[in-house]
Motif scaffolding. Structure first.
Motif, PDB file in Angstrom:
ATOM      1  N   ILE A  80       0.472   3.275  -5.103  1.00  0.00           N
ATOM      2  CA  ILE A  80       0.734   3.659  -3.718  1.00  0.00           C
ATOM      3  C   ILE A  80       2.244   3.719  -3.489  1.00  0.00           C
ATOM      4  CG2 ILE A  80      -1.413   2.633  -2.865  1.00  0.00           C
ATOM      5  CD1 ILE A  80       0.207   0.224  -1.932  1.00  0.00           C
ATOM      6  N   THR A  81       2.646   4.216  -2.335  1.00  0.00           N
ATOM      7  CA  THR A  81       4.065   4.275  -2.011  1.00  0.00           C
ATOM      8  C   THR A  81       4.522   2.949  -1.393  1.00  0.00           C
ATOM      9  OG1 THR A  81       3.716   5.109   0.231  1.00  0.00           O
ATOM     10  CG2 THR A  81       3.856   6.739  -1.551  1.00  0.00           C
ATOM     11  N   VAL A  82       5.830   2.716  -1.450  1.00  0.00           N
ATOM     12  CA  VAL A  82       6.379   1.512  -0.820  1.00  0.00           C
ATOM     13  C   VAL A  82       6.123   1.556   0.688  1.00  0.00           C
ATOM     14  CG1 VAL A  82       8.510   0.244  -0.325  1.00  0.00           C
ATOM     15  CG2 VAL A  82       8.112   1.172  -2.614  1.00  0.00           C
ATOM     16  N   ARG A  83       6.168   2.750   1.251  1.00  0.00           N
ATOM     17  CA  ARG A  83       5.903   2.884   2.688  1.00  0.00           C
ATOM     18  C   ARG A  83       4.478   2.443   3.024  1.00  0.00           C
ATOM     19  NH1 ARG A  83       6.518   8.517   6.192  1.00  0.00           N
ATOM     20  NH2 ARG A  83       5.951   7.618   8.206  1.00  0.00           N
ATOM     21  N   THR A  84       3.526   2.837   2.185  1.00  0.00           N
ATOM     22  CA  THR A  84       2.137   2.420   2.405  1.00  0.00           C
ATOM     23  C   THR A  84       2.007   0.903   2.263  1.00  0.00           C
ATOM     24  OG1 THR A  84       1.266   4.526   1.618  1.00  0.00           O
ATOM     25  CG2 THR A  84      -0.236   2.654   1.579  1.00  0.00           C
ATOM     26  N   LEU A  85       2.689   0.356   1.270  1.00  0.00           N
ATOM     27  CA  LEU A  85       2.652  -1.090   1.065  1.00  0.00           C
ATOM     28  C   LEU A  85       3.192  -1.838   2.278  1.00  0.00           C
ATOM     29  CD1 LEU A  85       2.188  -3.611  -0.614  1.00  0.00           C
ATOM     30  CD2 LEU A  85       4.331  -3.157  -1.813  1.00  0.00           C
ATOM     31  N   ARG A  86       4.300  -1.340   2.820  1.00  0.00           N
ATOM     32  CA  ARG A  86       4.860  -1.979   4.027  1.00  0.00           C
ATOM     33  C   ARG A  86       3.870  -1.892   5.189  1.00  0.00           C
ATOM     34  NH1 ARG A  86      10.122   0.446   2.543  1.00  0.00           N
ATOM     35  NH2 ARG A  86      11.474  -1.239   1.805  1.00  0.00           N
ATOM     36  N   PHE A  87       3.190  -0.746   5.290  1.00  0.00           N
ATOM     37  CA  PHE A  87       2.202  -0.568   6.361  1.00  0.00           C
ATOM     38  C   PHE A  87       1.069  -1.576   6.204  1.00  0.00           C
ATOM     39  CE2 PHE A  87      -1.771   1.521   7.808  1.00  0.00           C
ATOM     40  CZ  PHE A  87      -1.482   1.582   9.166  1.00  0.00           C
ATOM     41  N   TYR A  88       0.597  -1.776   4.976  1.00  0.00           N
ATOM     42  CA  TYR A  88      -0.460  -2.756   4.738  1.00  0.00           C
ATOM     43  C   TYR A  88       0.003  -4.163   5.092  1.00  0.00           C
ATOM     44  CZ  TYR A  88      -3.131   0.765   2.081  1.00  0.00           C
ATOM     45  OH  TYR A  88      -3.845   1.870   1.703  1.00  0.00           O
ATOM     46  N   MET A 134       8.807  -5.305  -4.508  1.00  0.00           N
ATOM     47  CA  MET A 134       7.905  -4.452  -3.732  1.00  0.00           C
ATOM     48  C   MET A 134       7.721  -3.105  -4.433  1.00  0.00           C
ATOM     49  SD  MET A 134       8.120  -3.315   0.261  1.00  0.00           S
ATOM     50  CE  MET A 134       7.714  -4.945   0.883  1.00  0.00           C
ATOM     51  N   ASP A 135       8.822  -2.548  -4.983  1.00  0.00           N
ATOM     52  CA  ASP A 135       8.728  -1.274  -5.706  1.00  0.00           C
ATOM     53  C   ASP A 135       7.782  -1.400  -6.902  1.00  0.00           C
ATOM     54  OD1 ASP A 135      10.521  -0.189  -3.956  1.00  0.00           O
ATOM     55  OD2 ASP A 135      12.264  -0.404  -5.251  1.00  0.00           O
ATOM     56  N   GLU A 136       7.905  -2.511  -7.641  1.00  0.00           N
ATOM     57  CA  GLU A 136       7.078  -2.716  -8.821  1.00  0.00           C
ATOM     58  C   GLU A 136       5.609  -2.855  -8.440  1.00  0.00           C
ATOM     59  OE1 GLU A 136       6.682  -5.818 -12.600  1.00  0.00           O
ATOM     60  OE2 GLU A 136       8.287  -6.066 -11.125  1.00  0.00           O
ATOM     61  N   LEU A 137       5.319  -3.610  -7.381  1.00  0.00           N
ATOM     62  CA  LEU A 137       3.944  -3.791  -6.939  1.00  0.00           C
ATOM     63  C   LEU A 137       3.338  -2.469  -6.493  1.00  0.00           C
ATOM     64  CD1 LEU A 137       1.571  -5.688  -6.210  1.00  0.00           C
ATOM     65  CD2 LEU A 137       2.596  -5.938  -3.945  1.00  0.00           C
ATOM     66  N   ALA A 138       4.083  -1.694  -5.713  1.00  0.00           N
ATOM     67  CA  ALA A 138       3.588  -0.403  -5.233  1.00  0.00           C
ATOM     68  C   ALA A 138       3.282   0.527  -6.401  1.00  0.00           C
ATOM     69  CB  ALA A 138       4.608   0.230  -4.297  1.00  0.00           C
ATOM     70  N   ALA A 139       4.162   0.532  -7.409  1.00  0.00           N
ATOM     71  CA  ALA A 139       3.953   1.398  -8.571  1.00  0.00           C
ATOM     72  C   ALA A 139       2.689   1.005  -9.330  1.00  0.00           C
ATOM     73  CB  ALA A 139       5.173   1.336  -9.483  1.00  0.00           C
TER      74      ALA A 139
END
Length: 206
Positions: free
Chosen positions: A10-18, A1-6
């Motif tokens: 975007i931030t990992v928090r935004t990714l989790r929200f999506y 998840m960290d790699e995808l967000a980077a």
């Protein structure tokens, strides 16, 4: 998840929200490991591009749902079917740029119902470059896309009748191979008659 967000910026928090909003599909899981791929990255970049163009997250979610349930391009184009039209591949953000402010879930569904649009992974495929160019030109002239699509539906009904009429005429007097060979003649008749009809329409206004 960290790699995808980077990679998506975007931030990992935004990714989790999506993920919670189901804007991206769930990852492939192997035990406790979640794997993301280029499909997820493409979707995230599309979300960012659409947000920059003023789309809301609710609107993007509805568009994503419409695309996820759209017709597959193979079903749209058929296999080995003869055609004079050139399909066009577009990303969702490229489609949004073509029809500024007019790419809504309703218009997207209408275009898919007409068979104008199909999906191929993260790409959208328009069945005809000519129809795409004309549609976007009409929208730039101030005609709402919903009205353009409604007119397209009416045109489809008329040209289906014309195509059947021409096919019946040709097949009555020759082999089926003639239908493909003589199709430019049918197109010329339709173009000429439409031009004459527009002339008559314009003279009525004088």
């Amino acid at each position: 998840m960290d790699e995808l967000a980077a990679k998506a910026g975007i931030t990992v928090r935004t990714l989790r929200f999506y993920r919670e909003r189901k804007l991206i599909p769930p990852p492939r899981r192997e035990g406790r490991i979640a794997w993301y791929d280029d499909h997820h990255l493409s979707r995230l970049r599309t979300i960012s591009a659409l947000l920059e163009r003023g789309h809301t997250l609710n609107g993007i979610a509805e568009l994503a749902d419409a695309l996820d349930h759209g017709r597959d391009v193979a079903d749209l184009l058929g296999v080995g079917a003869p055609t004079e039209e050139e399909p066009v591949r577009l990303t969702p953000e490229e489609l949004a740029a073509r029809f500024e402010g007019e790419v809504t879930p309703e218009n997207l569904a209408a275009a898919m119902d007409l068979g104008y649009l199909g999906t191929d992974g993260d790409e959208i495929v328009h069945i005809s470059r000519r129809l795409l160019d004309v549609s976007s030109a009409l929208v730039r002239e101030g005609i709402p896309l919903a009205d353009v699509l409604a007119a397209g539906k009416q045109v489809r009904e008329h040209v289906d009748t014309l195509a059947e009429m021409f096919a019946t005429l040709v097949l009555r007097h020759g082999p089926e191979e003639n239908l493909q060979r003589l199709r430019p003649l049918a197109r010329s008749v339709v173009e000429a008659e439409l031009s004459l009809a527009l002339d008559r329409r314009l003279r009525k206004r004088d």
